[in-house]
Design a protein around this motif. Structure first.
Motif, PDB file in Angstrom:
ATOM      1  N   ARG A 163       1.275   8.391 -16.384  1.00  0.00           N
ATOM      2  CA  ARG A 163       2.449   9.159 -16.833  1.00  0.00           C
ATOM      3  C   ARG A 163       2.530  10.530 -16.141  1.00  0.00           C
ATOM      4  N   LEU A 164       1.386  11.072 -15.721  1.00  0.00           N
ATOM      5  CA  LEU A 164       1.409  12.362 -15.032  1.00  0.00           C
ATOM      6  C   LEU A 164       1.848  12.223 -13.579  1.00  0.00           C
ATOM      7  N   ASN A 165       1.714  11.028 -13.032  1.00  0.00           N
ATOM      8  CA  ASN A 165       2.063  10.792 -11.635  1.00  0.00           C
ATOM      9  C   ASN A 165       3.289   9.903 -11.476  1.00  0.00           C
ATOM     10  N   LYS A 166       4.020   9.729 -12.569  1.00  0.00           N
ATOM     11  CA  LYS A 166       5.200   8.862 -12.542  1.00  0.00           C
ATOM     12  C   LYS A 166       6.215   9.365 -11.511  1.00  0.00           C
ATOM     13  N   GLY A 167       6.681   8.441 -10.691  1.00  0.00           N
ATOM     14  CA  GLY A 167       7.721   8.764  -9.726  1.00  0.00           C
ATOM     15  C   GLY A 167       7.235   9.355  -8.413  1.00  0.00           C
ATOM     16  N   VAL A 168       5.922   9.553  -8.263  1.00  0.00           N
ATOM     17  CA  VAL A 168       5.386  10.071  -7.001  1.00  0.00           C
ATOM     18  C   VAL A 168       4.152   9.254  -6.604  1.00  0.00           C
ATOM     19  N   ILE A 169       3.900   9.216  -5.323  1.00  0.00           N
ATOM     20  CA  ILE A 169       2.643   8.666  -4.832  1.00  0.00           C
ATOM     21  C   ILE A 169       1.654   9.819  -4.864  1.00  0.00           C
ATOM     22  N   ALA A 170       0.460   9.561  -5.370  1.00  0.00           N
ATOM     23  CA  ALA A 170      -0.593  10.575  -5.407  1.00  0.00           C
ATOM     24  C   ALA A 170      -1.866   9.953  -4.849  1.00  0.00           C
ATOM     25  N   PRO A 221     -16.023  23.769 -16.831  1.00  0.00           N
ATOM     26  CA  PRO A 221     -15.686  24.605 -15.677  1.00  0.00           C
ATOM     27  C   PRO A 221     -14.783  23.923 -14.646  1.00  0.00           C
ATOM     28  N   GLU A 222     -14.359  22.697 -14.912  1.00  0.00           N
ATOM     29  CA  GLU A 222     -13.431  22.041 -13.993  1.00  0.00           C
ATOM     30  C   GLU A 222     -12.076  22.736 -14.083  1.00  0.00           C
ATOM     31  N   GLU A 223     -11.396  22.813 -12.937  1.00  0.00           N
ATOM     32  CA  GLU A 223     -10.090  23.472 -12.893  1.00  0.00           C
ATOM     33  C   GLU A 223      -9.194  22.787 -11.876  1.00  0.00           C
ATOM     34  N   PHE A 224      -7.878  22.971 -12.064  1.00  0.00           N
ATOM     35  CA  PHE A 224      -6.947  22.538 -11.026  1.00  0.00           C
ATOM     36  C   PHE A 224      -5.857  23.588 -10.853  1.00  0.00           C
ATOM     37  N   ARG A 225      -5.287  23.586  -9.650  1.00  0.00           N
ATOM     38  CA  ARG A 225      -4.164  24.471  -9.318  1.00  0.00           C
ATOM     39  C   ARG A 225      -3.188  23.655  -8.479  1.00  0.00           C
ATOM     40  N   LEU A 226      -1.905  23.955  -8.647  1.00  0.00           N
ATOM     41  CA  LEU A 226      -0.882  23.275  -7.860  1.00  0.00           C
ATOM     42  C   LEU A 226      -0.574  24.049  -6.590  1.00  0.00           C
ATOM     43  N   GLY A 227      -0.235  23.295  -5.551  1.00  0.00           N
ATOM     44  CA  GLY A 227       0.208  23.858  -4.284  1.00  0.00           C
ATOM     45  C   GLY A 227       1.469  23.140  -3.847  1.00  0.00           C
ATOM     46  N   ASP A 228       1.770  23.189  -2.567  1.00  0.00           N
ATOM     47  CA  ASP A 228       2.946  22.542  -2.002  1.00  0.00           C
ATOM     48  C   ASP A 228       2.707  21.037  -1.876  1.00  0.00           C
ATOM     49  N   ARG A 229       3.270  20.273  -2.780  1.00  0.00           N
ATOM     50  CA  ARG A 229       3.088  18.812  -2.820  1.00  0.00           C
ATOM     51  C   ARG A 229       1.607  18.454  -2.822  1.00  0.00           C
ATOM     52  N   HIS A 277     -11.448  18.883  -4.140  1.00  0.00           N
ATOM     53  CA  HIS A 277     -10.581  17.775  -3.733  1.00  0.00           C
ATOM     54  C   HIS A 277      -9.131  18.229  -3.689  1.00  0.00           C
ATOM     55  N   VAL A 278      -8.357  17.532  -2.883  1.00  0.00           N
ATOM     56  CA  VAL A 278      -6.912  17.755  -2.851  1.00  0.00           C
ATOM     57  C   VAL A 278      -6.238  16.422  -3.124  1.00  0.00           C
ATOM     58  N   THR A 279      -5.318  16.442  -4.085  1.00  0.00           N
ATOM     59  CA  THR A 279      -4.445  15.299  -4.308  1.00  0.00           C
ATOM     60  C   THR A 279      -3.131  15.617  -3.615  1.00  0.00           C
ATOM     61  N   TYR A 280      -2.757  14.766  -2.680  1.00  0.00           N
ATOM     62  CA  TYR A 280      -1.494  14.912  -1.966  1.00  0.00           C
ATOM     63  C   TYR A 280      -0.440  14.103  -2.715  1.00  0.00           C
ATOM     64  N   PHE A 281       0.743  14.677  -2.871  1.00  0.00           N
ATOM     65  CA  PHE A 281       1.856  14.004  -3.538  1.00  0.00           C
ATOM     66  C   PHE A 281       2.953  13.700  -2.526  1.00  0.00           C
ATOM     67  N   SER A 282       3.687  12.631  -2.769  1.00  0.00           N
ATOM     68  CA  SER A 282       4.772  12.244  -1.871  1.00  0.00           C
ATOM     69  C   SER A 282       6.004  13.132  -2.022  1.00  0.00           C
ATOM     70  N   ALA A 283       6.064  13.906  -3.101  1.00  0.00           N
ATOM     71  CA  ALA A 283       7.207  14.779  -3.366  1.00  0.00           C
ATOM     72  C   ALA A 283       6.700  15.994  -4.146  1.00  0.00           C
ATOM     73  N   VAL A 321       0.864  -1.173   0.000  1.00  0.00           N
ATOM     74  CA  VAL A 321       0.000   0.000   0.000  1.00  0.00           C
ATOM     75  C   VAL A 321       0.907   1.231   0.000  1.00  0.00           C
ATOM     76  N   ASP A 322       0.622   2.165  -0.894  1.00  0.00           N
ATOM     77  CA  ASP A 322       1.353   3.430  -0.878  1.00  0.00           C
ATOM     78  C   ASP A 322       0.853   4.273   0.283  1.00  0.00           C
ATOM     79  N   VAL A 323       1.783   4.887   1.001  1.00  0.00           N
ATOM     80  CA  VAL A 323       1.453   5.676   2.186  1.00  0.00           C
ATOM     81  C   VAL A 323       2.159   7.031   2.109  1.00  0.00           C
ATOM     82  N   ILE A 324       1.425   8.075   2.417  1.00  0.00           N
ATOM     83  CA  ILE A 324       1.997   9.410   2.589  1.00  0.00           C
ATOM     84  C   ILE A 324       1.703   9.824   4.024  1.00  0.00           C
ATOM     85  N   VAL A 325       2.707  10.344   4.718  1.00  0.00           N
ATOM     86  CA  VAL A 325       2.537  10.837   6.085  1.00  0.00           C
ATOM     87  C   VAL A 325       2.823  12.336   6.083  1.00  0.00           C
TER      88      VAL A 325
END
Length: 184
Positions: free
Chosen positions: A158-165, A127-135, A104-110, A74-78
């Motif tokens: 491919r958009l989430n390659k290398g990170v847990i989301a 009208p859907e939109e997204f913005r990036l924040g700190d991880r 919604h918020v997608t949390y990234f591991s990095a 299981v991928d885990v982010i703390v």
């Protein structure tokens, strides 16, 4: 000194597979030496305190414990309370004016950079939109996540390659801030 953390588990208890009963998860976390362990809902949130201080090490330790106990990875982010509070406070959308299912918020591991998402023609999804924040990535989906074309696109491997989301609705974002708040 101990700190309150939230553990975000990705992809458990969905569609009848990768079952992680919350009582067993709490016991496992207590056996790992975490204190004040509580779970929230059945979809992979737990809060706990630890004097450890290294979020990545805590996530690795918990992921390894889950794999040993349940027999699957299981991928885990703390994340600690300060980070969770900062993400909620930095929301670029008017959270108070929206239904929680719309935000919604997608949390990234990095950290992730805008170039990772440069291929997305945001105007095509309005009208859907997204913005990036700190991880983190904030997603406004007026018809909910289940009907969101943009969410489906953002979840492409491919958009989430290398990170847990892992994504949480706004109710859960706010609840995790509350659950990890220092005792008054």
């Amino acid at each position: 000194m101990t700190t309150m953390y939230a553990a975000l588990l990705r992809g458990i208890n969905v569609g009848g597979s990768r079952k992680v009963p919350m009582a067993e998860l709490r016991a496992l976390m207590e056996n790992l030496g975490y204190d004040d362990v509580r779970t929230h809902l059945q979809s992979g949130q737990a809060v706990f305190s630890s004097g450890h201080g290294d979020e990545d090490a805590l996530a690795t330790e918990l992921a390894q414990g889950i794999e040993r106990h349940f027999g699957f990875g299981v991928d885990v982010i703390v994340r600690d309370h300060s980070y969770l509070r900062a993400v909620a406070d930095a929301c670029p959308f008017p959270a108070a004016d929206l239904e929680p299912k719309q935000l919604h918020v997608t949390y990234f591991s990095a950290p992730v950079t805008p170039d990772r998402f440069a291929e997305i023609d945001q105007a095509a999804f309005l009208p859907e939109e997204f913005r990036l924040g700190d991880r983190a990535l904030y997603l406004y989906a007026p018809n909910g996540l289940g009907r969101s074309r943009l969410a489906e696109h953002l979840a492409k491997p491919r958009l989430n390659k290398g990170v847990i989301a892992t994504t949480r609705n706004w109710n859960t974002v706010v609840k995790l801030v509350e659950l990890t708040a220092p005792a008054a």
